[in-house]
Design an enzyme around this catalytic site. Structure first.
Site, short mmCIF file in Angstrom:
data_model
loop_
_atom_site.label_atom_id
_atom_site.label_comp_id
_atom_site.label_asym_id
_atom_site.label_seq_id
_atom_site.Cartn_x
_atom_site.Cartn_y
_atom_site.Cartn_z
N PHE A 170 0.83 -1.20 0.00
CA PHE A 170 0.00 0.00 0.00
C PHE A 170 0.87 1.25 0.00
O PHE A 170 1.75 1.40 0.83
CB PHE A 170 -0.91 -0.01 1.24
CG PHE A 170 -1.76 1.23 1.36
CD1 PHE A 170 -2.77 1.49 0.46
CD2 PHE A 170 -1.53 2.13 2.39
CE1 PHE A 170 -3.55 2.64 0.58
CE2 PHE A 170 -2.30 3.28 2.52
CZ PHE A 170 -3.32 3.53 1.61
N GLN A 171 0.63 2.12 -0.96
CA GLN A 171 1.35 3.39 -1.14
C GLN A 171 2.86 3.19 -1.33
O GLN A 171 3.66 4.05 -0.99
CB GLN A 171 1.08 4.35 0.03
CG GLN A 171 -0.37 4.84 0.06
CD GLN A 171 -0.58 6.00 1.02
OE1 GLN A 171 0.17 6.19 1.98
NE2 GLN A 171 -1.61 6.79 0.76
N LYS A 220 9.97 3.10 6.54
CA LYS A 220 9.30 3.28 7.83
C LYS A 220 10.03 2.54 8.96
O LYS A 220 10.15 3.06 10.08
CB LYS A 220 7.86 2.80 7.70
CG LYS A 220 6.99 3.04 8.90
CD LYS A 220 5.51 2.92 8.56
CE LYS A 220 5.21 1.57 7.90
NZ LYS A 220 3.75 1.40 7.68
N MET A 535 -1.68 33.56 -21.66
CA MET A 535 -0.56 33.25 -22.54
C MET A 535 -0.98 32.24 -23.60
O MET A 535 -0.56 32.34 -24.77
CB MET A 535 0.62 32.71 -21.73
CG MET A 535 1.89 32.53 -22.52
SD MET A 535 2.65 34.10 -23.02
CE MET A 535 3.64 34.46 -21.57
#
Length: 617
Positions: A170-171, A220, A535
């Protein structure tokens, strides 16, 4: 703090404050040569290096604690950090720091742009922190922006635990692999004992030679692991990295540069972002020679725009007289520039009458786009010091006289000044910027988004010192101006910081109004609101023979009304705001904006579209 020393096996570090406290070890042997270290721009007192600044728990520190202390030891006082699961331990450690102020942006891109604003305005690395996955990927535009504009930046990302890497957890995102092409270097920390060394190396690399962004990815479990840190580790850089850092400028080449100047009749300077740390030496050089100065977008302010020898900005959006000087000169002194196509247009047709001397800190830029007649691979500060020393020693014998050339350029200035259209009582955006320049005495730090307003800010505000205009140059990243102003305000307390923005760029990071309010930053926002991507519309009209291809930003069902209502949005963030629609209201409204304590938004409605033009015809 000023210290200059000669060491063996030590490179020139672009006036880096991160060189002198560390010993340099190389992974492979390299030939010995004398090179220069300077900490002349250091805002830090390295005499306290080795002390622990933060109060720590009565237990061994975790990797996250060591990470925060490593930041403290580099002199970091502000970080822009958005928390998430993979970076939570870092945030817990940050709460124990009595040195570092943690600023929470409302989007990770806002955080990295704020870190850029901090770095661009102060010259020291900005630091941002995010979690893994989408937090990390939201940094990509900012990393690319810092890479292209040579901005020292440290981006720290949380990562899944080591055992989960490569499992599509996850992630989990391989941010190191993703960002390798757009960073100067990046690290994946796999051993908690490496944190002190990695952070020393990261700051060293970010500020050495040509500055740039460095990413550090910290799993982590590394953040959670207990460790007794070794703060005496030496940084360990490859010999190839060391060999790509410039040496002391060769006196022989500097003498050749001076000889070319004595031979020239129509010399001109082109200065870029490579001159940011050498403004004093540059001004002395111009004082000694009387050579006119044109600037790229990134170099504005390195030489005062209000000086009579300034030709202001060159290139596609530059002044007629700066571009005339490039075309007619017989000697082009290209100092700290990379011959970008926005400055040169067709590079093969640029400065064709001139001999070119190119001085740059990055040897890869020399000859990459335009082949010089003479090149100097050096830090601009030391090259200019060497040239000035030669000039001063020869003052009694030789004099420069470029008065006829300066007179020629002054005639072009008089004939083709910067002008703009007016239409009744409608507000010309250029006029609003001129009034802002006048009322701030040209002393404000100005940030911008990207678009027409960016070029108007470059043309009509007179920058007189370096690091005064903060803008996304090479990347052209919309949404840059508002968060960059946050970083600039924190790095420069007491200085007026103004975001000159367009409604298109402004809405891309509009959520950072919450950060400004939460941090109570006195940022002023001059919003040039034309309800379109100006622009895009202008380029379509100029080059594609069409008008407004998907560039309208207002409400298509009620085109006669202003949409969105920036006043209500600003008030929703508890930031006072006002709107003006007539030229006669401009001065009083800007005075009120500048005089109001705290943040303020002024919505300047500019119309009709005929006035929304930035290309100089």
């Amino acid at each position: 703090m000023t210290s200059i020393s000669l060491l063996k096996l030590t490179p020139i570090f672009s006036s880096s404050p991160y060189s002198s406290p560390f010993s340099v070890g190389t992974k492979r042997s390299s030939s010995r040569r004398y090179l220069l270290i300077s900490s002349s721009f250091s805002p830090f007192d390295f005499s306290i290096t080795g002390q622990s600044y933060s109060s720590r728990p009565n237990s061994p520190p975790t990797g996250a604690d060591v990470l925060v202390e490593a930041l403290e030891r580099q002199g970091v006082t502000h970080v822009f950090a958005y928390p998430g699961g993979a970076s939570m331990r870092i945030h817990v450690a940050l709460t124990r720091s009595s040195i570092i102020r943690t600023v929470i942006p409302r989007h990770e891109q806002g955080g990295i742009f704020a870190a850029e604003g901090y770095a661009r305005s102060s010259g020291v690395p900005g630091v941002c922190i995010t979690s893994s996955g989408p937090g990390a990927t939201n940094l990509v535009t900012g990393l690319a922006d810092a890479h292209l504009d040579s901005i020292p930046l440290i981006a720290i990302t949380g990562q899944v635990s080591r055992t989960a890497i490569g499992t599509n957890a996850f992630q989990e995102i391989p941010v190191v692999q993703m960002t390798r092409p757009i960073t100067k270097h990046n690290f994946l920390v796999l051993d908690v004992q490496d944190i002190p060394r990695v952070f020393k190396e990261a700051f060293f690399i970010a500020t050495s030679g040509r500055p740039g962004p460095v990413l550090i990815d910290v799993p982590k479990d590394i953040q959670q692991q207990l460790v007794v840190p070794d703060w005496n580790q030496s940084i360990d850089l490859s010999s190839s990295f060391i060999s790509n850092l410039p040496t002391i400028p060769d006196e022989t080449v500097l003498h050749k540069t001076v000889s070319l100047m004595y031979e020239a009749k129509k010399p001109v300077l082109s200065i870029g972002g490579g001159c940011l740390n050498s403004s004093l030496e540059l001004k002395r050089f111009v004082e000694l020679t009387g050579i006119p100065v044109a600037s790229t977008l990134m170099g504005l302010g390195c030489f005062p725009c209000s000086d009579e020898l300034s030709l202001q900005m060159l290139g596609m959006f530059g002044t007629v007289y700066a571009n005339y000087a490039m075309d007619q000169c017989d000697l082009l002194l290209a100092f700290g520039v990379r011959f970008d196509e926005r400055a040169t247009r067709k590079v093969e047709e640029f400065a064709t009458r001139a001999k070119i001397v190119h001085i740059d800190i990055d040897k890869a830029e020399i000859g990459k786009k335009k082949q010089p007649h003479l090149s100097v691979w050096a830090d601009m500060k030391y090259a200019l010091k060497g040239i000035n020393r030669i000039l001063e020693s020869q003052m009694a014998k030789l004099k420069f006289d470029f008065s006829a050339w300066r007179m020629e350029l002054n005639e072009v200035k008089m004939k083709f000044p910067l002008i703009y259209q007016t239409c009744g009582d409608a507000i010309p955006p250029q006029y609003a910027i001129q009034v802002l320049d006048e009322l701030t005495n040209g002393n404000a730090i100005v940030t911008t988004g990207v678009g027409q307003h960016q070029m108007w800010a470059a043309q009509f505000y007179k920058y007189n010192r370096p690091r005064q205009l903060l803008t996304s140059g090479g990347m052209g990243a919309m949404g840059f101006g508002l968060p960059a102003a946050i970083g600039a305000a924190l790095a420069n307390p007491g200085t007026t910081v103004i975001d000159i923005d367009g409604d298109g760029s402004f809405t891309m990071n509009i959520q950072e109004l919450a950060t400004i309010r939460a941090e109570n930053l006195p940022i002023k926002i001059l919003l040039l609101d034309d309800q379109q991507l100006g622009m895009v519309a202008e380029w379509a009209h100029q080059f594609c023979e069409t008008v407004k291809p998907h560039s309208y930003l207002g409400d298509p069902l009620e085109k006669d009304k202003i949409y969105p209502d920036m006043i209500k949005i600003s008030e929703g963030f508890k930031i006072p705001a006002a709107r003006i629609t007539k030229k006669e209201e401009v001065r009083r409204a800007i005075q009120k904006m500048l005089g109001t304590p705290g943040p303020y938004l002024l919505d300047v409605i500019i119309s009709p579209p005929i006035m929304s033009q930035v290309l100089l015809e």
